[in-house]
Scaffold this active site. Structure first.
Site, PDB file in Angstrom:
ATOM      1  N   SER A  97      28.752 -67.856 -13.601  1.00 49.88           N
ATOM      2  CA  SER A  97      30.154 -68.091 -13.949  1.00 49.88           C
ATOM      3  C   SER A  97      30.925 -66.787 -14.163  1.00 49.88           C
ATOM      4  O   SER A  97      31.063 -65.996 -13.243  1.00 49.88           O
ATOM      5  CB  SER A  97      30.216 -68.992 -15.181  1.00 49.88           C
ATOM      6  OG  SER A  97      31.553 -69.295 -15.488  1.00 49.88           O
ATOM      7  N   ASP A 239      37.836 -68.476 -12.638  1.00 48.68           N
ATOM      8  CA  ASP A 239      36.695 -67.661 -13.063  1.00 48.68           C
ATOM      9  C   ASP A 239      35.728 -67.532 -11.876  1.00 48.68           C
ATOM     10  O   ASP A 239      36.012 -68.020 -10.783  1.00 48.68           O
ATOM     11  CB  ASP A 239      36.033 -68.256 -14.319  1.00 48.68           C
ATOM     12  CG  ASP A 239      35.278 -69.533 -14.035  1.00 48.68           C
ATOM     13  OD1 ASP A 239      35.709 -70.290 -13.152  1.00 48.68           O
ATOM     14  OD2 ASP A 239      34.256 -69.784 -14.691  1.00 48.68           O
ATOM     15  N   ASP A 241      32.926 -68.852 -10.739  1.00 46.35           N
ATOM     16  CA  ASP A 241      32.444 -69.983  -9.945  1.00 46.35           C
ATOM     17  C   ASP A 241      33.497 -71.080  -9.821  1.00 46.35           C
ATOM     18  O   ASP A 241      33.214 -72.173  -9.311  1.00 46.35           O
ATOM     19  CB  ASP A 241      31.136 -70.545 -10.517  1.00 46.35           C
ATOM     20  CG  ASP A 241      31.311 -71.160 -11.894  1.00 46.35           C
ATOM     21  OD1 ASP A 241      32.194 -70.686 -12.641  1.00 46.35           O
ATOM     22  OD2 ASP A 241      30.586 -72.101 -12.233  1.00 46.35           O
TER      23      ASP A 241
HETATM   24 MG    MG Z   1      32.636 -71.077 -14.720  1.00 44.73          MG
END
Ligand code: MG
Length: 453
Positions: A97, A239, A241
């Site tokens: 992430s 962000d 991902d």
């Molecule tokens: Mg994320």
């Protein structure tokens, strides 16, 4: 009990230190044994993505799974693929992430596209510990590259929003992909919605200098500047991902996650003329204010998006989300979705005009956040003490202790994994929020000083 591998967002670690190809291979076998059949896999743009994806894929095949490699796509895009393909028994996303580039992670997706339940993760942890034996040569699995998952994901989103309204509004957006997994899907979505996009940080090579991929005001300074100078209707940032989205207004102001959560909640409830909205106890009261005003009801959960998603399914909620920009639209799927969030916000602007005006219409609250060190063995006694002194007040023990005041609240919450105690407070003015935070900080500090255990 097997050793805990999965944290709140999958297994994470630093590449070639604790996140290694050996771990990927062994965990891949455990995941494959758990899911069986066809398993989808994808990664974000990190340089280590191919290495971990290959290791996990080898493990899946070693226990007989058919691996469907979807390439580099956002986390919600693989979730959508798994959900909409009945023959796929689960998914694995390789991502860390918003963590720095030296990290990577392994996250499992259930057959319905949701994040895997904790009890299922425990089963995988047990299998990991046992080290699942490999199948004989004639039963090993295969790997196929599957093209088009990103495109069908974008098309589904276009069909779920009022795309005609957005297309005819001739909007201008500045888009920041943080050099992450949305580098392809996010610009594609905007072009399909006839939004003129100025795109920055859309290089999928993973090692390009961009900015840290946590979408904070500080990290988005360039996006804020360009949104202002381009006279754009909106700035959009994902962000790493792309399960989360944050926004910049037409005035170039950063919109905190609780405000976009409140605005989207209000839109969902107004459209339906009521309904349930699910959000963690840590969310701002402004969400409840606008939801109740529009004729809806708020249901609170513990902190964490899988809990929010589960509760939404159980209560047939119309919307849910967290204050970090992770919003869940059940008409699409029960997980945080960055692209769906962006499309819904574009719909909001197309219908209502200025995003800044929308933000200004929200009730104002001020938050104070504090973090103290707290030894794990004192956690329980401290919570009992805090409950005792607040016995006559209105409280909520869904996650930690939330003390409800007429003009806001205080949330006292020990971390489950770190030696940390969090004190969040909220009020209608900054001074009261700060005073409230300081009051509980003193109480916690006094307790930790005087009690030995
Ligand atoms: Mg994320």
């Amino acid at each position: 009990m097997a050793k805990r591998l999965f944290g709140t967002n999958g297994v994470r670690g630093i590449i070639n230190e604790d996140m290694t190809s050996e771990l990927g291979l062994r965990l891949g076998k455990a995941i494959g044994e758990f899911f069986g059949g066809s398993v989808a896999i994808a990664s974000d743009t990190r340089v280590s993505g191919d290495m971990i994806k290959s290791a996990v894929s080898a493990g899946l095949m070693a226990v007989g799974c058919r691996v469907l490699d979807l390439g580099t796509i956002p986390t919600p895009a693989i979730q959508y693929f798994v959900k909409t393909h009945d023959h796929v028994s689960g998914g694995v996303m390789i991502t860390a992430s918003h963590n720095p580039p030296e990290f990577n992670g392994i996250k499992c997706i259930a057959a319905d596209g949701t994040e895997l339940h904790r009890s299922d993760e425990e089963q995988i942890e047990r299998k990991y510990e046992e080290d699942v034996p490999c199948k004989p040569w004639s039963e090993v699995g295969t790997r196929d590259e599957v093209l088009g998952a990103a495109d069908s994901y974008v098309d589904a989103i276009v069909s779920l929003v009022d795309s005609e309204k957005i297309r005819s509004a001739n909007l201008v957006a500045v888009l920041d992909c943080a050099n992450g997994a949305s580098y392809y899907t996010a610009p594609l979505l905007l072009s399909k919605l006839n939004v003129r996009a100025i795109t920055i940080n859309a290089n999928p090579q993973g090692e390009f200098p961009g900015h840290p991929s946590e979408p904070t005001e500080e990290n988005l300074a360039t996006l804020i500047e360009i949104t202002k100078y381009a006279n754009a209707n909106i700035g959009i940032a994902h962000d790493g991902d792309a399960d989360r989205t944050v926004f910049i207004t037409d005035q170039g102001k950063f919109v905190s996650g609780d405000k976009s959560l409140a605005l989207m909640a209000e839109m969902a409830v107004s459209k339906k003329g009521g309904g349930k909205v699910v959000t963690p106890v840590s969310s701002s009261s402004m969400v409840e204010d606008v939801v109740v005003r529009a004729g809806g009801e708020v249901i609170y959960t513990a902190v964490g998006s899988p809990v929010v998603a589960r509760k939404m399914i159980d209560t047939d909620a119309i919307f849910g989300g967290e204050e970090n920009g992770g919003l869940i639209f059940p008409e699409q799927q029960y997980c945080r979705d960055g692209a769906m969030t962006a499309a819904k916000m574009l719909e909001y602007i197309a219908k209502n005009g200025s995003l800044q005006d929308g933000i200004d219409s929200l009730p104002a609250y001020f938050t104070d956040k504090r973090k103290l060190e707290c030894p794990a063995e004192k956690r329980e006694a401290l919570m009992e003490h805090l409950k005792g002194i607040n016995a006559s007040r209105r409280t909520d023990s869904t996650d930690g202790l939330k003390i409800i005041y007429p003009d806001g609240w205080a949330l006292l919450r020990p971390s489950g994994t770190e030696q940390i105690f969090r004190i969040y407070s909220e009020a209608k003015d900054a001074e009261t929020a700060e005073k409230r935070g300081a009051y509980y900080e003193d109480i916690v500090k006094d307790f930790l000083k005087t009690r030995k255990t």
